[in-house]
Design a protein around this motif. Structure first.
Motif, PDB file in Angstrom:
ATOM      1  N   THR A  28       3.765  81.298 -27.347  1.00 36.53           N
ATOM      2  CA  THR A  28       2.638  80.561 -26.782  1.00 36.53           C
ATOM      3  C   THR A  28       2.473  79.266 -27.574  1.00 36.53           C
ATOM      4  OG1 THR A  28       1.054  81.631 -28.282  1.00 36.53           O
ATOM      5  CG2 THR A  28       1.393  82.679 -26.123  1.00 36.53           C
ATOM      6  N   ASP A  29       1.594  78.376 -27.056  1.00 34.47           N
ATOM      7  CA  ASP A  29       1.247  77.179 -27.814  1.00 34.47           C
ATOM      8  C   ASP A  29       0.700  77.598 -29.170  1.00 34.47           C
ATOM      9  OD1 ASP A  29       1.911  75.390 -25.747  1.00 34.47           O
ATOM     10  OD2 ASP A  29      -0.064  75.586 -24.836  1.00 34.47           O
ATOM     11  N   ARG A  30       0.964  76.772 -30.197  1.00 31.81           N
ATOM     12  CA  ARG A  30       0.495  77.126 -31.528  1.00 31.81           C
ATOM     13  C   ARG A  30       0.253  75.893 -32.394  1.00 31.81           C
ATOM     14  NH1 ARG A  30       5.138  79.130 -29.799  1.00 31.81           N
ATOM     15  NH2 ARG A  30       7.082  78.673 -30.838  1.00 31.81           N
ATOM     16  N   ILE A  31      -0.752  76.028 -33.218  1.00 29.70           N
ATOM     17  CA  ILE A  31      -1.120  74.940 -34.118  1.00 29.70           C
ATOM     18  C   ILE A  31      -0.060  74.759 -35.204  1.00 29.70           C
ATOM     19  CG2 ILE A  31      -2.553  76.345 -35.667  1.00 29.70           C
ATOM     20  CD1 ILE A  31      -4.504  73.882 -35.656  1.00 29.70           C
ATOM     21  N   ILE A  32       0.538  75.877 -35.635  1.00 32.71           N
ATOM     22  CA  ILE A  32       1.597  75.815 -36.633  1.00 32.71           C
ATOM     23  C   ILE A  32       2.502  77.032 -36.499  1.00 32.71           C
ATOM     24  CG2 ILE A  32       0.312  77.014 -38.458  1.00 32.71           C
ATOM     25  CD1 ILE A  32       2.662  73.970 -38.961  1.00 32.71           C
ATOM     26  N   ASP A  33       3.773  76.790 -36.720  1.00 37.06           N
ATOM     27  CA  ASP A  33       4.779  77.851 -36.740  1.00 37.06           C
ATOM     28  C   ASP A  33       5.714  77.525 -37.890  1.00 37.06           C
ATOM     29  OD1 ASP A  33       6.306  80.072 -35.950  1.00 37.06           O
ATOM     30  OD2 ASP A  33       7.581  78.850 -34.665  1.00 37.06           O
ATOM     31  N   ILE A  34       5.911  78.468 -38.775  1.00 38.68           N
ATOM     32  CA  ILE A  34       6.804  78.275 -39.917  1.00 38.68           C
ATOM     33  C   ILE A  34       7.823  79.403 -39.906  1.00 38.68           C
ATOM     34  CG2 ILE A  34       7.001  77.983 -42.415  1.00 38.68           C
ATOM     35  CD1 ILE A  34       3.952  77.337 -42.427  1.00 38.68           C
ATOM     36  N   ASP A  35       9.090  79.055 -39.766  1.00 34.07           N
ATOM     37  CA  ASP A  35      10.158  80.051 -39.723  1.00 34.07           C
ATOM     38  C   ASP A  35      11.066  79.916 -40.940  1.00 34.07           C
ATOM     39  OD1 ASP A  35       9.514  81.262 -37.243  1.00 34.07           O
ATOM     40  OD2 ASP A  35      10.519  79.654 -36.162  1.00 34.07           O
ATOM     41  N   ILE A  36      11.449  81.060 -41.494  1.00 32.89           N
ATOM     42  CA  ILE A  36      12.446  81.092 -42.561  1.00 32.89           C
ATOM     43  C   ILE A  36      13.814  81.082 -41.887  1.00 32.89           C
ATOM     44  CG2 ILE A  36      13.385  82.387 -44.512  1.00 32.89           C
ATOM     45  CD1 ILE A  36      10.560  83.706 -44.779  1.00 32.89           C
ATOM     46  N   ILE A  37      14.585  80.039 -42.133  1.00 31.87           N
ATOM     47  CA  ILE A  37      15.890  79.893 -41.481  1.00 31.87           C
ATOM     48  C   ILE A  37      16.996  80.472 -42.360  1.00 31.87           C
ATOM     49  CG2 ILE A  37      17.515  78.262 -40.444  1.00 31.87           C
ATOM     50  CD1 ILE A  37      14.646  78.471 -39.124  1.00 31.87           C
TER      51      ILE A  37
ATOM     52  N   VAL B 112       6.873  78.182 -21.097  1.00 26.66           N
ATOM     53  CA  VAL B 112       6.468  76.965 -20.399  1.00 26.66           C
ATOM     54  C   VAL B 112       5.186  76.432 -21.015  1.00 26.66           C
ATOM     55  CG1 VAL B 112       5.753  76.007 -18.181  1.00 26.66           C
ATOM     56  CG2 VAL B 112       7.551  77.751 -18.267  1.00 26.66           C
ATOM     57  N   SER B 113       5.199  75.134 -21.343  1.00 29.80           N
ATOM     58  CA  SER B 113       4.012  74.484 -21.886  1.00 29.80           C
ATOM     59  C   SER B 113       4.067  73.003 -21.549  1.00 29.80           C
ATOM     60  CB  SER B 113       3.943  74.657 -23.405  1.00 29.80           C
ATOM     61  OG  SER B 113       2.843  73.933 -23.917  1.00 29.80           O
ATOM     62  N   SER B 114       2.919  72.432 -21.300  1.00 32.28           N
ATOM     63  CA  SER B 114       2.853  70.985 -21.078  1.00 32.28           C
ATOM     64  C   SER B 114       2.747  70.244 -22.409  1.00 32.28           C
ATOM     65  CB  SER B 114       1.660  70.644 -20.191  1.00 32.28           C
ATOM     66  OG  SER B 114       0.465  71.102 -20.784  1.00 32.28           O
ATOM     67  N   ASN B 115       2.657  70.975 -23.515  1.00 33.36           N
ATOM     68  CA  ASN B 115       2.536  70.372 -24.843  1.00 33.36           C
ATOM     69  C   ASN B 115       3.882  70.350 -25.548  1.00 33.36           C
ATOM     70  OD1 ASN B 115      -0.345  70.252 -24.620  1.00 33.36           O
ATOM     71  ND2 ASN B 115      -0.411  72.421 -25.120  1.00 33.36           N
ATOM     72  N   ASN B 116       4.373  69.158 -25.866  1.00 26.74           N
ATOM     73  CA  ASN B 116       5.604  69.041 -26.652  1.00 26.74           C
ATOM     74  C   ASN B 116       5.335  69.415 -28.099  1.00 26.74           C
ATOM     75  OD1 ASN B 116       7.236  68.227 -24.558  1.00 26.74           O
ATOM     76  ND2 ASN B 116       6.953  66.052 -24.951  1.00 26.74           N
ATOM     77  N   PHE B 117       6.389  69.799 -28.790  1.00 23.52           N
ATOM     78  CA  PHE B 117       6.307  70.147 -30.201  1.00 23.52           C
ATOM     79  C   PHE B 117       6.674  68.953 -31.062  1.00 23.52           C
ATOM     80  CE2 PHE B 117       6.361  74.469 -28.742  1.00 23.52           C
ATOM     81  CZ  PHE B 117       5.783  75.194 -29.764  1.00 23.52           C
TER      82      PHE B 117
ATOM     83  N   GLY C  43       6.892  73.857 -36.821  1.00 27.22           N
ATOM     84  CA  GLY C  43       6.595  73.242 -35.534  1.00 27.22           C
ATOM     85  C   GLY C  43       5.125  73.362 -35.197  1.00 27.22           C
ATOM     86  N   SER C  44       4.644  72.400 -34.406  1.00 27.72           N
ATOM     87  CA  SER C  44       3.257  72.402 -33.939  1.00 27.72           C
ATOM     88  C   SER C  44       3.214  71.752 -32.565  1.00 27.72           C
ATOM     89  CB  SER C  44       2.374  71.612 -34.909  1.00 27.72           C
ATOM     90  OG  SER C  44       1.051  71.495 -34.403  1.00 27.72           O
ATOM     91  N   ASN C  45       2.429  72.335 -31.643  1.00 30.18           N
ATOM     92  CA  ASN C  45       2.268  71.682 -30.348  1.00 30.18           C
ATOM     93  C   ASN C  45       0.816  71.684 -29.867  1.00 30.18           C
ATOM     94  OD1 ASN C  45       2.094  74.376 -29.387  1.00 30.18           O
ATOM     95  ND2 ASN C  45       3.129  73.848 -27.470  1.00 30.18           N
ATOM     96  N   ILE C  46      -0.125  71.819 -30.802  1.00 36.41           N
ATOM     97  CA  ILE C  46      -1.552  71.765 -30.471  1.00 36.41           C
ATOM     98  C   ILE C  46      -2.228  70.797 -31.438  1.00 36.41           C
ATOM     99  CG2 ILE C  46      -3.721  73.049 -30.364  1.00 36.41           C
ATOM    100  CD1 ILE C  46      -2.159  75.548 -29.743  1.00 36.41           C
ATOM    101  N   GLY C  47      -3.128  69.967 -30.916  1.00 40.30           N
ATOM    102  CA  GLY C  47      -3.920  69.076 -31.763  1.00 40.30           C
ATOM    103  C   GLY C  47      -3.091  67.944 -32.325  1.00 40.30           C
TER     104      GLY C  47
END
Length: 137
Positions: free
Chosen positions: A94-103, A49-54, A11-15
């Motif tokens: 928090t908002d983040r440029i990238i998030d990688i989760d092992i499911i 809470v964030s105004s940036n969608n993922f 997931g990403s919600n920045i840039g």
């Protein structure tokens, strides 16, 4: 070396969110072979809470790394892409440029301070995750 089937959620919600995901997917080729990607999905922030969608995507990879080795490689990719805060360390999202989760990692059940497999929140609680993972699990 044996290959392990791993499901990841990104997931990403920045840039440029889609470009961030594409860059991360390209970098993941360093840790394994990508078998399949889901469609991209836009979602609202969850548990903060964030105004940036993922923008989110699920992927299946085959890797020879152990779960902790894989986690370390993933965290390195996140940091190198500019991620500043890790929710496990900071204690919140928090908002983040990238998030990688092992499911999922094969059918392994594993819990440590840094990692829980399977990732129960994504499998059972988060609607966007369930949509992305429905054809993967």
């Amino acid at each position: 070396m044996s290959q392990h089937k791993v499901v990841l959620l990104l997931g990403s919600n920045i840039g440029d969110k889609k470009n961030n995901l594409d860059t991360a997917l390209e970098r993941l080729k360093e840790v394994g072979d990508i078998l399949q990607n889901s469609e991209y999905l836009t979602s609202e922030a969850v548990e903060f809470v964030s105004s940036n969608n993922f923008c989110n995507i699920a992927t299946i990879i085959f890797t020879h790394f152990s779960p902790i080795q894989l986690l370390n490689k993933i965290k390195k990719i996140e940091i190198e892409m500019g991620r500043l805060n890790d929710s496990k360390i900071s204690g919140g999202y928090t908002d983040r440029i990238i998030d990688i989760d092992i499911i999922k990692y094969n059918e392994l059940k594993f819990t440590s301070e840094r990692l829980e497999i399977p990732h129960k929140k994504h499998l059972f609680e988060r609607e966007f995750s369930k949509i992305l993972l429905k054809n993967f699990i």
